[in-house]
Write a protein that holds these residues in place. Structure first.
Motif, PDB file in Angstrom:
ATOM      1  N   GLN A  18      68.988   6.380  28.339  1.00 15.32           N
ATOM      2  CA  GLN A  18      70.098   7.326  28.474  1.00 15.32           C
ATOM      3  C   GLN A  18      71.399   6.826  27.864  1.00 15.32           C
ATOM      4  N   ASN A  19      71.341   5.816  27.012  1.00 14.84           N
ATOM      5  CA  ASN A  19      72.524   5.313  26.323  1.00 14.84           C
ATOM      6  C   ASN A  19      72.331   5.458  24.815  1.00 14.84           C
ATOM      7  N   SER A  77      78.703  13.621  30.987  1.00 17.62           N
ATOM      8  CA  SER A  77      78.563  12.176  30.884  1.00 17.62           C
ATOM      9  C   SER A  77      79.588  11.630  29.895  1.00 17.62           C
ATOM     10  N   LYS A 100      75.539  17.984  34.120  1.00 17.34           N
ATOM     11  CA  LYS A 100      75.593  16.535  34.270  1.00 17.34           C
ATOM     12  C   LYS A 100      75.538  15.861  32.910  1.00 17.34           C
ATOM     13  N   HIS A 101      74.680  16.373  32.000  1.00 22.89           N
ATOM     14  CA  HIS A 101      74.566  15.778  30.676  1.00 22.89           C
ATOM     15  C   HIS A 101      75.860  15.948  29.894  1.00 22.89           C
TER      16      HIS A 101
END
Length: 659
Positions: free
Chosen positions: A78-79, A38, A34-35
């Motif tokens: 997470q940005n 992204s 998932k990471h």
């Protein structure tokens, strides 16, 4: 004989720890996938694929670590909000549609990475506040996408290969704090920047022409911000834009600088690019009328002179003896007066120390405008500023009101060098251009006389700031001021060491001057190479305390090195923190230094933790030669301290130090 004995069948046991590892891999694989899947991770990987030809970054999608933990990446919720990738010499290109997808990024720094090619469109980065792309090899024109950053505060595109003109719409960035476009190939004129927020500005080393706009913002910056642009002129750099026409033909005049009312914002649409035609006709009529009046006046004067001459000729035969006697008397009186004035002038020059041989000319450093001559410099009124290990320093005010600093080197303290070796060394020193160095503009050599001409810094030295004057006792500087000054000095030293492989050789607080915006600027740099060995050993106690132990012993060569500059920086940092002169610094263990620092400041409200971080940097600089960091590493330590404070205190640009 075969052994036919059989053993009962035993089932094979699967190791428990292998089963545990297999289970963990199944559990973590979806998270890692998932990471890596992204959009922001893909953007970072896409940038690495084209830019990182030497595989210095180490980004990888085949890892369990989150992309926010990758080198140089800082995230918030997470940005990616900050990407600082500096000094890695990646060697590739800046690919489009990669970092421009990091929509929440605020600080982007790719300094000193040898990237090539054009700068891609970054207009999607609407939250970007700081952009640093200096010391690469970008080509092309000024990126128009930068002008869409309405919140931008910092732009640094220096040391690239950008061409074209500087967009006038830069004047509409009303929050602009830091602008560096130096050492590119920009041409055209300078836009009328007038942002009150502008604190750092440099456009030197381009092909810019025309008059510099006279705005309140640009008036704050000295000649060094505009140097190495031979076509520039105007009031700010004391260079006339309307040279006097030659006698036998007209000379095209340079357009006058656009006037901006002081205190008024210079918006793009608010600058008039032309005048109505009716005003042009009025101006032409005024010029014609003025010219006619001048001709009439000249004719009248000629007639008057001819009439006077005729009358004088009629009386000349009767008064020739009297006029001869009067002329002889007047000539003798004038000669006596001139001799007395010359003697008085020579006495003043001797007192001031500025009496030098005038055979020869000033040698201006490469790219410098010749704003004065040696005769003008010798006629200037001089004021002694101080005497140092290498000579005396004067403040000189020239006839054109230009103020310079003149350092007269003491011939008895210089090593024996040839004229060619001296000139070669001074050309190297004169080529150094950095916001934290006082620029060397020109030098002079005739026999034993050697002069160095620098920009005059009106705000005094760091020594005066720390220790005050005889009538006032200075208080210890606030830790933020210590950090700012230390970073400025480290920037200048790192530039000397890293870019030019030279050394300062005589770093101390009296050789750090405060510029127009109270930025710390190094002076007297790279002169230790000219000093005789006796000069290096016979010094005052404070100067000796700034020298590292390996250069003080009888068996040492006393040669200045980059490591000795680092040691002197550590002494200077202690002087900043404690307010104590270098000769009064005790030799203590690191844990004892903390107590000494606190007792020296006598400030109960001081931020002990942050002062402790600065003290750790000083202790590292004062360690033995083998363990001392480089000046570049010291600079990084200071910048990390600033960034750590930024993370704690909130919205603060870590590169500018401004909220």
């Amino acid at each position: 004989m075969l052994n036919l004995k059989t053993t009962p069948h035993q089932p094979q046991r699967f190791p428990i720890f292998l089963l545990f590892l297999l289970l963990c891999s199944f559990l973590t694989y979806p998270e890692a996938a998932k990471h890596s899947a992204s959009p922001e991770a893909k953007a970072l990987l896409g940038f690495q694929s084209k830019a990182d030809v030497r595989n210095r970054l180490g980004f990888s999608q085949n890892t369990t670590s989150h992309f926010c933990d990758w080198k140089g990446v800082t995230c918030y919720q997470q940005n990616v909000v900050r990407l600082i990738i500096e000094d890695l010499h990646l060697g590739g290109v800046f690919p489009p549609n990669t970092l421009s997808l990091l929509h929440q990024i605020r600080v982007l720094s790719l300094q000193n990475n040898s990237l090539t090619g054009p700068i891609p469109d970054l207009s999607a980065l609407v939250n970007l506040k700081s952009l640093y792309l200096d010391h690469n090899f970008f080509t092309g024109s000024f990126p128009p996408s930068i002008l869409s950053f309405h919140r931008i505060r910092t732009v640094d595109l220096s040391y690239n290969n950008l061409t074209g003109s500087i967009p006038t719409s830069l004047a509409s960035l009303d929050r602009l704090y830091y602008l560096r476009l130096d050492w590119n190939r920009f041409n055209g004129t300078i836009p009328p920047l007038n942002q009150s927020s502008l604190k750092t500005f440099n456009i030197s080393g381009n092909n810019l022409t025309g008059a510099i706009p006279v705005t309140q913002a640009l008036l704050r910056f000295g000649f060094s911000s505009f140097s190495w642009n031979p076509g520039l002129c105007g009031e700010i750099i004391h260079k006339e834009c309307h040279p006097r026409p030659h006698f036998f033909g007209p000379v095209a005049a340079v357009a006058p600088p656009p006037k901006v009312i002081l205190g008024q914002s210079a918006q793009v649409h608010g600058v008039e690019l032309g005048q109505p035609s009716s005003k042009k006709h009025k101006r032409t009529a005024v010029i014609i009328g003025f010219s006619t009046g001048v001709f009439v006046l000249v004719g009248s004067l000629l007639c008057f002179v001819m009439a006077v001459r005729k009358q004088k000729d009629g009386k000349q035969s009767t008064a020739v003896n009297e006029s001869d006697d009067a002329a002889a008397t007047a000539q003798a009186a004038a000669a006596i007066q001139m001799e007395q004035e010359n003697e008085l002038e020579e006495k003043v020059k001797r007192v001031q120390g500025m009496h030098v041989a005038k055979s020869g000319n000033l040698a201006f450093c490469a790219g410098e405008a010749q704003l004065y001559t040696l005769d003008q410099l010798m006629r200037a009124s001089a004021e002694l500023l101080g005497r140092g290990n290498m000579g005396s320093t004067y403040k000189a005010v020239l006839d054109n009101r230009l103020i310079v600093t003149v350092k007269r080197l003491d011939s008895g303290k210089l090593a024996a060098t040839t004229k060619e070796a001296y000139e070669q060394h001074m050309e190297s020193v004169g080529a150094l251009r950095h916001p934290n160095l006082v620029p060397l503009r020109a030098y002079f050599q005739a026999g034993e006389e050697r002069l160095l001409i620098y920009d005059y810094q009106p705000n005094g030295s760091l020594f005066s700031l720390i220790h005050g004057s005889k009538s006032t006792r200075a208080k210890p500087l606030h830790w933020t001021s210590c950090l700012k000054i230390a970073e400025d000095v480290a920037q200048g030293l790192a530039y000397i060491h890293q870019a030019w492989r030279l050394v300062h050789g005589n770093l101390k607080s009296s050789n750090v001057l405060l510029g127009p915006d109270f930025e710390a600027c190094l002076t007297d740099y790279c002169l230790a190479a000219l000093a005789a060995s006796s000069t290096l050993t016979d010094q005052d106690p404070d100067s000796i305390a700034c020298k590292p132990p390996e250069t003080r012993g009888s068996g040492s060569t006393h040669q200045a090195t980059s490591k000795s500059d680092v040691y002197a920086f550590g002494v200077l940092l202690l002087e900043l923190l404690t307010g104590k002169s270098p000769s009064k610094h005790p030799v203590l263990a690191p844990d004892e230094m903390v107590h000494w620092l606190r007792s020296s400041r006598e400030d109960d409200g001081v931020d002990k933790e942050r002062l402790g971080m600065l003290l750790e940097v000083a202790v590292a600089c004062l360690s033995c030669s083998e363990q001392r960091p480089t000046m570049w590493q010291v600079l990084k330590m200071l910048q990390e301290i600033k960034e750590a404070v930024v993370m704690e205190d909130g919205e603060l640009d870590p590169h500018s130090g401004m909220p």
